[in-house]
Design a protein around this motif. Sequence first.
Motif, short mmCIF file in Angstrom:
data_model
loop_
_atom_site.label_atom_id
_atom_site.label_comp_id
_atom_site.label_asym_id
_atom_site.label_seq_id
_atom_site.Cartn_x
_atom_site.Cartn_y
_atom_site.Cartn_z
N GLU A 714 0.66 -1.26 0.13
CA GLU A 714 0.20 0.06 -0.07
C GLU A 714 0.97 1.39 -0.04
O GLU A 714 0.27 2.41 0.46
N LYS A 715 2.13 1.08 -0.44
CA LYS A 715 2.77 2.23 -0.26
C LYS A 715 3.53 2.41 -1.76
O LYS A 715 3.75 1.42 -2.45
N SER A 716 3.99 3.53 -2.17
CA SER A 716 4.37 3.81 -3.56
C SER A 716 5.77 2.88 -3.69
O SER A 716 6.68 3.00 -2.43
N ALA A 717 5.92 2.27 -4.59
CA ALA A 717 7.27 1.34 -4.70
C ALA A 717 8.59 2.02 -5.07
O ALA A 717 8.43 3.21 -5.88
N GLU A 718 9.56 1.66 -4.60
CA GLU A 718 10.75 2.44 -5.10
C GLU A 718 11.24 1.68 -6.31
O GLU A 718 11.54 0.49 -6.27
N LEU A 719 11.55 2.43 -7.37
CA LEU A 719 12.06 2.27 -8.59
C LEU A 719 13.50 1.96 -8.56
O LEU A 719 14.10 2.80 -8.29
N ILE A 720 14.09 0.76 -9.11
CA ILE A 720 15.43 0.36 -8.96
C ILE A 720 15.97 0.83 -10.39
O ILE A 720 16.82 1.33 -10.77
N SER A 721 15.30 0.01 -11.37
CA SER A 721 15.60 0.30 -12.61
C SER A 721 14.42 0.20 -13.46
O SER A 721 13.46 -0.55 -13.11
N SER A 722 14.36 0.53 -14.90
CA SER A 722 13.52 0.23 -15.77
C SER A 722 14.32 0.33 -17.16
O SER A 722 14.70 1.27 -17.48
N GLU A 723 13.95 -0.72 -17.95
CA GLU A 723 14.42 -0.79 -19.29
C GLU A 723 13.44 -1.31 -20.23
O GLU A 723 13.22 -2.78 -19.87
N GLY A 724 12.85 -0.49 -21.19
CA GLY A 724 11.94 -1.32 -21.94
C GLY A 724 10.89 -2.19 -21.46
O GLY A 724 9.91 -1.44 -20.89
N LYS A 725 10.76 -3.35 -21.67
CA LYS A 725 9.63 -4.36 -21.04
C LYS A 725 9.89 -4.89 -19.83
O LYS A 725 9.25 -5.82 -19.25
N THR A 726 11.15 -4.43 -19.00
CA THR A 726 11.07 -5.06 -17.82
C THR A 726 11.18 -3.54 -16.63
O THR A 726 11.81 -2.69 -17.04
N ILE A 727 11.08 -4.01 -15.53
CA ILE A 727 11.23 -3.04 -14.34
C ILE A 727 11.73 -3.80 -13.14
O ILE A 727 11.21 -5.02 -12.96
N ARG A 728 12.26 -3.04 -12.37
CA ARG A 728 12.90 -3.64 -10.98
C ARG A 728 12.59 -2.85 -9.90
O ARG A 728 12.83 -1.38 -9.93
N LEU A 729 11.73 -3.04 -8.67
CA LEU A 729 11.29 -2.55 -7.63
C LEU A 729 11.82 -3.14 -6.41
O LEU A 729 12.34 -4.37 -6.33
N ARG A 730 12.20 -2.21 -5.40
CA ARG A 730 12.68 -2.73 -4.13
C ARG A 730 11.53 -3.36 -3.46
O ARG A 730 10.48 -3.04 -3.30
N ALA A 731 11.87 -4.34 -2.80
CA ALA A 731 10.97 -5.41 -2.16
C ALA A 731 10.70 -5.04 -0.65
O ALA A 731 11.70 -4.31 -0.09
N ASP A 732 9.76 -5.16 -0.16
CA ASP A 732 9.48 -4.82 1.09
C ASP A 732 10.01 -6.08 2.14
O ASP A 732 9.78 -7.15 1.88
N SER A 733 10.51 -5.75 3.35
CA SER A 733 11.21 -6.96 4.07
C SER A 733 10.11 -7.45 4.94
O SER A 733 10.45 -7.57 6.42
#
Length: 760
Positions: A714-733
């Motif tokens: 329920e919180k805005s995700a922290e973007l780590i990287s974005s490239e074309g058709k893929t995206i990486r977000l930081r996970a919650d612990s």
Amino acid sequence: MKTNVFHIALLLLLSVTALAQMQPFALQEVRLTGGPFKNAQDVDLRYILALNPDKLLAPYLIDAGLPVKALRYGNWESSGLDGHIGGHYLSALAMMYASTGNAEMKKRLDYMVGQLARCQAKNGTGYVGGIPQGKVFWERIHKGDIDGSSFGLNNTWVPLYNIHKLFAGLRDAYEYAGNQQAKQVLIGLGDWFVELIKPLSDEQIQQVLRTEHGGINETFADLYVLTNDKKYLETAQRISHRALLEPLLAKQDKLTGLHANTQIPKVIGFEKIATLTGRTDWSEAAIYFWQNVSQTRSVAFGGNSVREHFNPTTDFGQLLRSNQGPETCNSFNMLRLSKALFLDKNDLSYVDFYERSLYNHILPSQHPQKGGFVYFTPIRPNHYRVYSQPETSMWCCVGSGLENHTKYGELIYSHSANDLYVNLFIPSTVNWTAKNSKLTQRTEFPYQNQSELVIETTKPQEFSVNIRYPKWAENFAILVNGKAQPVDAKPASYVAVRRKWKSGDKIIVRFTTSTRLEYLPDGSNWAAFVKGPVVLAAKTSTNDLTGLFADDSRMGHETKGKLYPLTNAYALVGNPATYLNQLKPIDRLRFRLDSLTLQPFYEVHDARYQMYFQTFSKAAFDEQKTRLKQQEAEAIALEANTVDKVNCGEQQPEVDHQYKGEKSDSGYDDEQFWRRTRSSIAYQLQNKNRVGKYIDIRALDDIRLDNVDFLINEKSAELISSEGKTIRLRADSQDVISLKITARNEKSTPRFNQIRLVTQ
């Protein structure tokens, strides 16, 4: 009870044509007498007794506002599919009672039906069901408020599929056990449903049918047979899914990517409706479907699908790599379809497939000593299966599994008005009550290629005993009272022996079988060893059988043990003339293959196994091994880095991850599944030991961050990287991570394909 009341009703209704058709014997008229099928029946009976009827009834009592006598079961029975096992349980009790005469089965069945009748009376509308918040859900449907996907209808987990199990269970309670109260509850439930959908347009009904709904069209055809009330037959046709039917009518293969077990029950309904209406085009559609699935989409043991979906006919590679092989429910329903088509068309090709699936998928799907049912049967070399337990496992394949082993007597024999047919070589007896005759079959097949048939009759009488000449049999011979009979039939037909029979007459059937290699339908170089109708496999290891007997976790039906590299699998190297020569006989149906021992797959349990073998020339083997080694290393490294993953748009992975969505649709393009939304979709990921650090999201289209938002817990995700058709977000612990994807301004999101929670 000596006759099958449901079959009598059907025969009366179709009296003009029934005498020309093959007819089944009632389960009460056939008894198993020994062998692996009798053992499987006995083991299933113990599993049925281990289940608590009051726990299975609890969802129905809760919905009706009545006090429960025991807490409901967990697992799928308390996470949205509440009550579905109760419907299967009714069917299993009825058929086990019919097949064995066990009084406890009848006692439990009558008790279950009585309690369901109480719930129906309390509801006061004819409705009875265990679906959570069922009355609220059905009222929304009645008003035309419909938002459906392949498995979620108004964010309720396959509600029509669920209630279909109750329809079928009540039908079976009446059909097989003669429970009159079940018939009345069934009619009341049917009348409620007819009224429920009356305000809906045909377009709205087809929208509802987008969600998995079992064979509910078949059960309304059955209601017509029971009552001769045309409203039920009209309803059966109205709730037949046109999106599947129309391509089949046009002989178009649109099956790839579809959830397999969603489709098969619909086709059983098409075939039933065809027999009642004379619609030969619907019957031809059912035949086309059966031929497509059985001949181009099924593996050697008769099963089909990967991760529950039909794979491309030209590529079984996913099936070979996956730990989620063919689903047992699929074969449960393919056997029902094969039986229906055989009885309608008198074509033994349906029995050939039925027999193959019976020996090699249905029989092995239950542990032969401890009991427990299998969901997925992987063909991935050096993998294994998981077995259910009565108190922990409430999957769909437990429900169909309860039924599978109760009804082995349903097609061993059949009859016409005047003649008897022997279809399968299974030790058993059949009482042909119409002829005051009994036939006893003594056989150790498939360990011995012979069967002895002994006839008892109150007085000498003339009729034909028609013995199936299987397509896999060689040197087929028949002796009557020691005298050889002419066999002028060809394989895949019947040999008719006609005479005036008297008690004590004995028929001996003898044949030989050879071992052969059967390749996958895609033309690849993977093959299985088959002897007669029996698939052979080798135990390869008993290491790392994690979760062999399932716990109560949401995904307990899946294997948790590591995947062994395909390059480690045994391969056949040489040329086609030498592959079979490598087999060295050991004992009955056992062969040595270097360090491996091949045996019937239905004997292989509690172990990793290999059923399919790659075939190579020496040069091709060296080249392939190098290429596969690199691919396997990459794939295994990715899986080792993965804590949890969702394959978007695939039914079971989405259910397993508590999918919720609005204004969403899914599909299958370029051999990949996807899901998109114009509002929101959400999943829950399990972060075991909190080791997951990142969430990787892959789409089939470019992911534009100005069109979509990502929320984690329920919180805005922290973007780590974005490239074309893929995206990486930081996970919650956290132990559980909720991922929500929302579309901006109701513009459609990209087609999301996969979500992975990874460690690095």
